[in-house]
Scaffold this active site. Structure first.
Site, mmCIF file in Angstrom:
data_model
loop_
_atom_site.group_PDB
_atom_site.id
_atom_site.type_symbol
_atom_site.label_atom_id
_atom_site.label_comp_id
_atom_site.label_asym_id
_atom_site.label_seq_id
_atom_site.Cartn_x
_atom_site.Cartn_y
_atom_site.Cartn_z
ATOM 1 N N GLU A 37 92.510 6.042 18.218
ATOM 2 C CA GLU A 37 91.429 6.765 17.542
ATOM 3 C C GLU A 37 91.622 8.275 17.665
ATOM 4 O OE1 GLU A 37 89.315 5.858 15.443
ATOM 5 O OE2 GLU A 37 89.634 3.709 15.642
ATOM 6 N N TYR A 120 81.834 9.533 17.644
ATOM 7 C CA TYR A 120 82.656 8.660 16.803
ATOM 8 C C TYR A 120 83.611 7.830 17.669
ATOM 9 C CZ TYR A 120 86.457 6.946 14.079
ATOM 10 O OH TYR A 120 87.401 6.100 13.556
ATOM 11 N N ASP A 138 82.470 8.846 11.267
ATOM 12 C CA ASP A 138 83.251 10.065 11.056
ATOM 13 C C ASP A 138 83.042 10.530 9.614
ATOM 14 O OD1 ASP A 138 84.670 8.290 9.537
ATOM 15 O OD2 ASP A 138 86.618 8.729 10.437
#
Ligand code: SF4
Length: 340
Positions: A37, A120, A138
């Site tokens: 991520e 996020y 996001d």
């Protein structure tokens, strides 16, 4: 039912039929999800794949990441940009190893306390690795929600983000929160594309999407105009001596902090070492988020091998293996290689 209430079933069905096979999805441990991520922020999946593979080969565990030397970490990240992400990753790993006994935090609120982990990323780790029903919102997801609900709120505002996050929180399926979040990410990346170009005919939400019905997808999402970037003219010195090139480390803070670079300064500059000869070294340009560098290269042959304190000579092998050089200088690589 609202568009968001109708979303989960067709979205999950679409995801199960079309999901991209990605290495971090094959074994979604908290460590894999956190690394992937952070790599994926501001960076396309295709560009991340090879970085992720090499990163996991070099640092397969959170313990290995916590113990890695900074220069080696930066070398692994070289070219991905936004280098603070790598520093944050290591800081998070150190927190997990040094303070949490190597145990990844399992609650959303605790994941959020890790260095460099925002809402996020915490949402992604919590939902994908631990199956917690927490949204991961996001810019892509905000765009999809704006369009699905024809919401004209400014998505740069905290109040709009909060409203959209709360709306997702109300519909996220508790049985498959990780898949739901990843499906939304994929929808934003592959179908509900930015810049007014969604591929609505391939969208699982096409039948109930408010923007499609109102024909206003191209106007959404609403976000403020970007400020013009500052332009900096810089002179870059490629200083060669006995098959090596001079590098210096950037400062502790700010843009590209602590990475290695070819010495450079705002133009017109004065060569930082006494040159025996100077040649033109071409030109290059690099665009950062807030500034553009317009670079002019100079090839310097110094009279001696003496360098200012803290600078180093790097040969071809050291450039390849040891020193992380920002992408900004990539256009000059052929020049450097010709002279080593
Ligand atoms: Fe986006 Fe079109 Fe799908 Fe609506 S129908 S969510 S605008 S791709």
């Amino acid at each position: 039912m609202t568009p968001l209430e109708q979303l989960p079933i067709p979205l999950l069905q679409w995801y199960h039929e079309t999901a991209r096979s990605l290495p971090w999805r094959a074994a979604p441990t908290p460590y894999h999800v956190l690394v992937s991520e952070l790599m994926l922020q501001q960076t396309r999946v295709a560009a991340v794949l090879e970085y992720y593979r090499l990163f996991m080969e070099a640092l397969p565990t959170v313990e290995a990441l916590a113990a890695v030397e900074d220069d080696r970490l930066m070398k692994l990240w070289q070219g991905l940009g936004y280098y603070n992400r790598a520093r944050n990753l290591k800081n998070a790993a150190r927190r997990i190893v040094d303070e949490l006994g190597g145990e990844f935090p399992r609650r959303y609120e605790d994941i959020l306390l890790l260095p460099g982990v925002g809402e996020y990323t915490a949402g992604a780790v919590a939902s994908i690795a631990f199956g917690l029903p927490v949204p991961a919102v996001d810019g892509n997801v905000l765009r999809v929600v704006s369009r699905l609900t024809a919401d004209y709120g400014d998505i740069s505002k905290a109040s709009t983000k909060r409203r959209m996050r709360d709306a997702l929180q109300a519909v996220i399926p508790v049985a498959a929160p990780g898949d739901f979040n990843q499906a939304l990410m994929d929808l934003g990346a592959l179908v509900c594309l930015p810049n007014g170009a969604p591929v609505c005919q391939r969208c699982p939400a096409g039948e109930f999407c408010a923007a499609k019905r109102l024909d206003c997808a191209g106007d959404l999402p609403i976000k403020p105009q970007k400020k013009a970037r500052r332009i900096e003219a810089r002179t870059v010195y490629f200083i060669f001596y006995e098959g090596k090139v001079a590098l210096r480390r950037r400062g502790e803070r700010g843009l590209l902090a602590r990475l290695w670079e070819y010495p450079n300064e705002l133009s017109p500059g004065a060569c930082p070492v006494p040159p025996a000869s100077v040649e033109h070294g071409g030109a290059g340009k690099h665009i950062f988020t807030h500034v553009e560098w317009h670079m002019t290269g100079q090839i310097i042959r110094p009279a001696s091998g003496t360098l200012p304190d803290g600078w180093v000579w790097a040969d071809r092998e050291a450039l390849g293996q040891r020193y992380a050089i920002p992408n900004a200088f990539r256009g000059f690589t052929p020049l450097v290689e010709r002279n080593l």
